[in-house]
Design a protein around this motif. Structure first.
Motif, PDB file in Angstrom:
ATOM      1  N   THR A  45       0.882  -1.171   0.140  1.00  0.00           N
ATOM      2  CA  THR A  45       0.025  -0.027  -0.023  1.00  0.00           C
ATOM      3  C   THR A  45       0.761   1.274   0.013  1.00  0.00           C
ATOM      4  O   THR A  45       1.872   1.464   0.730  1.00  0.00           O
ATOM      5  CB  THR A  45      -0.805  -0.170   1.383  1.00  0.00           C
ATOM      6  OG1 THR A  45      -1.846  -1.125   1.139  1.00  0.00           O
ATOM      7  CG2 THR A  45      -1.985   1.307   1.206  1.00  0.00           C
ATOM      8  N   GLU A  75      -2.379  -0.772  -3.617  1.00  0.00           N
ATOM      9  CA  GLU A  75      -3.333   0.127  -3.467  1.00  0.00           C
ATOM     10  C   GLU A  75      -2.646   1.617  -3.098  1.00  0.00           C
ATOM     11  O   GLU A  75      -1.521   1.491  -2.644  1.00  0.00           O
ATOM     12  CB  GLU A  75      -4.002  -0.281  -2.208  1.00  0.00           C
ATOM     13  CG  GLU A  75      -4.654  -1.581  -2.094  1.00  0.00           C
ATOM     14  CD  GLU A  75      -6.362  -1.561  -1.814  1.00  0.00           C
ATOM     15  OE1 GLU A  75      -6.643  -0.892  -0.820  1.00  0.00           O
ATOM     16  OE2 GLU A  75      -7.090  -2.103  -2.646  1.00  0.00           O
ATOM     17  N   PHE A  97      -2.820   5.409  -1.665  1.00  0.00           N
ATOM     18  CA  PHE A  97      -3.647   6.426  -0.750  1.00  0.00           C
ATOM     19  C   PHE A  97      -3.286   7.794  -1.538  1.00  0.00           C
ATOM     20  O   PHE A  97      -2.118   8.089  -1.510  1.00  0.00           O
ATOM     21  CB  PHE A  97      -3.459   6.309   0.550  1.00  0.00           C
ATOM     22  CG  PHE A  97      -4.443   5.435   1.472  1.00  0.00           C
ATOM     23  CD1 PHE A  97      -5.436   5.886   2.033  1.00  0.00           C
ATOM     24  CD2 PHE A  97      -3.873   4.212   1.404  1.00  0.00           C
ATOM     25  CE1 PHE A  97      -6.321   5.180   2.525  1.00  0.00           C
ATOM     26  CE2 PHE A  97      -4.837   3.272   1.999  1.00  0.00           C
ATOM     27  CZ  PHE A  97      -5.924   3.604   2.868  1.00  0.00           C
ATOM     28  N   THR A 155      -3.521  12.221  -1.031  1.00  0.00           N
ATOM     29  CA  THR A 155      -4.222  13.192  -0.160  1.00  0.00           C
ATOM     30  C   THR A 155      -4.942  14.208  -1.263  1.00  0.00           C
ATOM     31  O   THR A 155      -4.674  14.449  -2.244  1.00  0.00           O
ATOM     32  CB  THR A 155      -3.289  13.853   0.580  1.00  0.00           C
ATOM     33  OG1 THR A 155      -2.154  14.032  -0.295  1.00  0.00           O
ATOM     34  CG2 THR A 155      -2.776  13.034   1.585  1.00  0.00           C
ATOM     35  N   SER A 166      -6.190   6.917 -11.466  1.00  0.00           N
ATOM     36  CA  SER A 166      -7.634   6.054 -11.806  1.00  0.00           C
ATOM     37  C   SER A 166      -7.555   5.783 -13.311  1.00  0.00           C
ATOM     38  O   SER A 166      -7.745   4.762 -13.862  1.00  0.00           O
ATOM     39  CB  SER A 166      -8.730   6.974 -11.508  1.00  0.00           C
ATOM     40  OG  SER A 166      -9.906   6.348 -11.887  1.00  0.00           O
ATOM     41  N   SER A 194      -6.210   1.174  -7.984  1.00  0.00           N
ATOM     42  CA  SER A 194      -7.013   1.258  -7.041  1.00  0.00           C
ATOM     43  C   SER A 194      -6.478   2.326  -6.163  1.00  0.00           C
ATOM     44  O   SER A 194      -5.411   2.123  -5.431  1.00  0.00           O
ATOM     45  CB  SER A 194      -7.267  -0.245  -6.424  1.00  0.00           C
ATOM     46  OG  SER A 194      -7.709  -0.236  -5.003  1.00  0.00           O
ATOM     47  N   THR A 195      -7.362   3.352  -5.809  1.00  0.00           N
ATOM     48  CA  THR A 195      -6.940   4.500  -5.351  1.00  0.00           C
ATOM     49  C   THR A 195      -7.998   4.922  -3.884  1.00  0.00           C
ATOM     50  O   THR A 195      -9.031   4.890  -4.261  1.00  0.00           O
ATOM     51  CB  THR A 195      -6.578   5.595  -6.042  1.00  0.00           C
ATOM     52  OG1 THR A 195      -5.924   5.393  -7.414  1.00  0.00           O
ATOM     53  CG2 THR A 195      -6.106   6.912  -5.613  1.00  0.00           C
ATOM     54  N   HIS A 196      -7.412   5.325  -3.107  1.00  0.00           N
ATOM     55  CA  HIS A 196      -8.112   6.004  -1.720  1.00  0.00           C
ATOM     56  C   HIS A 196      -7.746   7.299  -1.963  1.00  0.00           C
ATOM     57  O   HIS A 196      -6.808   7.741  -1.764  1.00  0.00           O
ATOM     58  CB  HIS A 196      -7.781   5.070  -0.807  1.00  0.00           C
ATOM     59  CG  HIS A 196      -7.920   3.615  -0.461  1.00  0.00           C
ATOM     60  ND1 HIS A 196      -9.137   3.005  -0.156  1.00  0.00           N
ATOM     61  CD2 HIS A 196      -7.034   2.905  -0.936  1.00  0.00           C
ATOM     62  CE1 HIS A 196      -8.788   1.713  -0.304  1.00  0.00           C
ATOM     63  NE2 HIS A 196      -7.631   1.482  -0.722  1.00  0.00           N
ATOM     64  N   TYR A 197      -8.932   8.126  -1.618  1.00  0.00           N
ATOM     65  CA  TYR A 197      -8.858   9.543  -1.682  1.00  0.00           C
ATOM     66  C   TYR A 197      -8.966  10.084  -0.373  1.00  0.00           C
ATOM     67  O   TYR A 197     -10.137   9.693   0.168  1.00  0.00           O
ATOM     68  CB  TYR A 197      -9.809  10.281  -2.789  1.00  0.00           C
ATOM     69  CG  TYR A 197      -9.644  11.740  -2.654  1.00  0.00           C
ATOM     70  CD1 TYR A 197      -8.442  12.324  -2.885  1.00  0.00           C
ATOM     71  CD2 TYR A 197     -10.628  12.392  -3.042  1.00  0.00           C
ATOM     72  CE1 TYR A 197      -8.382  13.658  -3.403  1.00  0.00           C
ATOM     73  CE2 TYR A 197     -10.601  14.010  -3.196  1.00  0.00           C
ATOM     74  CZ  TYR A 197      -9.361  14.475  -3.348  1.00  0.00           C
ATOM     75  OH  TYR A 197      -9.369  15.780  -3.567  1.00  0.00           O
ATOM     76  N   ILE A 198      -8.088  10.575   0.504  1.00  0.00           N
ATOM     77  CA  ILE A 198      -8.246  11.158   1.894  1.00  0.00           C
ATOM     78  C   ILE A 198      -8.023  12.417   2.138  1.00  0.00           C
ATOM     79  O   ILE A 198      -7.088  13.161   1.246  1.00  0.00           O
ATOM     80  CB  ILE A 198      -7.342  10.294   2.777  1.00  0.00           C
ATOM     81  CG1 ILE A 198      -5.716  10.462   2.481  1.00  0.00           C
ATOM     82  CG2 ILE A 198      -7.958   8.639   2.903  1.00  0.00           C
ATOM     83  CD1 ILE A 198      -4.904   9.819   3.534  1.00  0.00           C
ATOM     84  N   PHE A 244      -4.589   6.839   8.534  1.00  0.00           N
ATOM     85  CA  PHE A 244      -4.467   5.527   7.762  1.00  0.00           C
ATOM     86  C   PHE A 244      -3.001   5.224   7.700  1.00  0.00           C
ATOM     87  O   PHE A 244      -2.600   4.012   7.034  1.00  0.00           O
ATOM     88  CB  PHE A 244      -4.965   5.834   6.093  1.00  0.00           C
ATOM     89  CG  PHE A 244      -6.264   5.992   6.047  1.00  0.00           C
ATOM     90  CD1 PHE A 244      -7.206   5.022   6.041  1.00  0.00           C
ATOM     91  CD2 PHE A 244      -7.179   7.295   5.949  1.00  0.00           C
ATOM     92  CE1 PHE A 244      -8.794   5.001   6.096  1.00  0.00           C
ATOM     93  CE2 PHE A 244      -8.360   7.351   5.937  1.00  0.00           C
ATOM     94  CZ  PHE A 244      -9.337   6.406   5.806  1.00  0.00           C
ATOM     95  N   ARG A 280      -1.445   1.353   7.620  1.00  0.00           N
ATOM     96  CA  ARG A 280      -1.998   0.584   6.364  1.00  0.00           C
ATOM     97  C   ARG A 280      -0.974   0.812   5.370  1.00  0.00           C
ATOM     98  O   ARG A 280      -0.829  -0.252   4.360  1.00  0.00           O
ATOM     99  CB  ARG A 280      -3.405   0.824   6.010  1.00  0.00           C
ATOM    100  CG  ARG A 280      -4.414   0.160   6.851  1.00  0.00           C
ATOM    101  CD  ARG A 280      -5.750   0.590   6.514  1.00  0.00           C
ATOM    102  NE  ARG A 280      -6.256   0.176   5.023  1.00  0.00           N
ATOM    103  CZ  ARG A 280      -7.550   0.734   4.614  1.00  0.00           C
ATOM    104  NH1 ARG A 280      -8.240   1.411   5.469  1.00  0.00           N
ATOM    105  NH2 ARG A 280      -7.849   0.439   3.400  1.00  0.00           N
TER     106      ARG A 280
END
Ligand code: RUB
Length: 308
Positions: free
Chosen positions: A108, A133, A135, A137, A153, A158-162, A170, A173
């Motif tokens: 990650t 994965e 993350f 910001t 994207s 696979s991306t998490h936006y925070i 986070f 992780r």
């Protein structure tokens, strides 16, 4: 603000110098040189923090040094400028190849801001088939994170936006943090988008590896003599609208857009010449930017006795 990221800023400035070298009319060499130096000064004044800008401009203008005529100077600037544009693009590619080695299958990764060099590492790891994965910001107040999201994207990652303040939440992780740099000092401190130093602190605490992707021309020669990198402050209106601010007469808004991450929080700096620990930053300045301490003193006519 149309052009973002230290690498793109340097390339845009060099493109401007090349175009000016072509169109500047001058009867004699001193007038031509002066005209080019004025153009360089105007370009330098656009952004104070990204050291890629003075480094690239210095490199390109230096090409005029041995010219005997206006035509020779014009040709030399164009040739050097075009070589810089090529090598800068190649550097990002090479950094991607080297940086990708530091991303393992299943990792990650977290990135902050929108760095071409940092993204090159993530994109190359993805191209090599590493499952990961990411993350990303938000990057207040400019929201450069949105640019990063589009790239990630678009590549199918696979991306998490925070939001920026969720980084520590986070971080447990996260295995690897990849960020870019606007400047790297001689002692390996890294200047990058505001919030980077907090990301580094959280990474250090959680034992996530903190990796900086930076072309060699992001290293700052003048820090050899203790010169500090200027941190750009942008319009407070980016943080609080003028209407909101005017209803709060006792509030002063601050908007520094870069911060300094101490070398102690940096595990690795990936350059196009190879990955180094931050403690070896001086080698890059000496070997690839050509600034040895002796040359530095000669160029700026510094007498050691003045430093006692
Ligand atoms: C951009 C930023 C980037 C570095 C490195 O800030 O801080 O992380 O410039 O980018 P801004 P690159 O959007 O305010 O210019 O690796 O693309 O040079």
């Amino acid at each position: 603000m149309e052009i973002r990221g230290a690498g793109r800023i340097a390339r845009a400035a060099v493109e401007a110098l090349v175009s000016q070298a072509d169109s500047l009319a001058a009867r004699d060499l001193p007038t031509y040189r002066k005209g080019m130096e004025e153009t360089a000064a105007a370009l330098l004044a656009t952004r104070p923090t990204a050291v890629s800008l003075p480094n690239a401009i210095h490199l390109v203008l230096q090409a005029m040094e041995d010219a005997a005529t206006v035509a020779e100077a014009r040709e030399a600037v164009k040739e050097r400028g075009e070589a810089f544009l090529r090598s800068s693009a190649e550097a990002v590619h090479r950094i991607g190849e080297i940086g990708a080695h530091h991303i393992r299958d299943g990792d990650t990764v977290l990135t902050h801001c929108n760095s071409e060099a940092a993204l090159a590492c993530i994109l190359e790891a993805h191209r090599l088939g590493r499952e990961m994965e990411v993350f990303a910001t938000e990057v207040r107040p400019g929201n450069q994170g949105l640019l990063t999201l589009r790239t990630l994207s678009g590549a199918g990652i696979s991306t998490h936006y925070i939001v920026d303040s969720a980084v520590r939440h986070f971080m447990n992780r996260v295995d690897r943090v990849f960020v870019g740099a606007d400047a790297v000092t001689v002692n390996g401190a890294v200047v990058n988008k505001i919030g980077t130093s907090q990301v580094a602190l959280a990474a250090h605490e959680a034992r996530a590896t903190f990796i900086v992707a930076a072309e060699t021309y992001k290293f700052a020669p003048r820090t050899i003599l203790g010169e500090l990198i200027e941190i750009e402050e942008r319009d407070p209106g980016e943080v609080l609208s003028p209407a909101e601010a005017s209803s709060l007469p006792n509030v002063r808004v601050h908007n520094p857009v870069f911060d300094v991450t101490p070398a102690a929080y940096v595990d690795l700096i990936v350059t196009e010449k190879g990955a180094i620990p931050p403690a070896l930053a001086y080698l890059i300045i000496r070997d690839y930017l050509g600034w040895s301490l002796e040359e530095f003193h000669k160029t700026f006519q510094i007498d050691h006795r003045d430093q006692v």
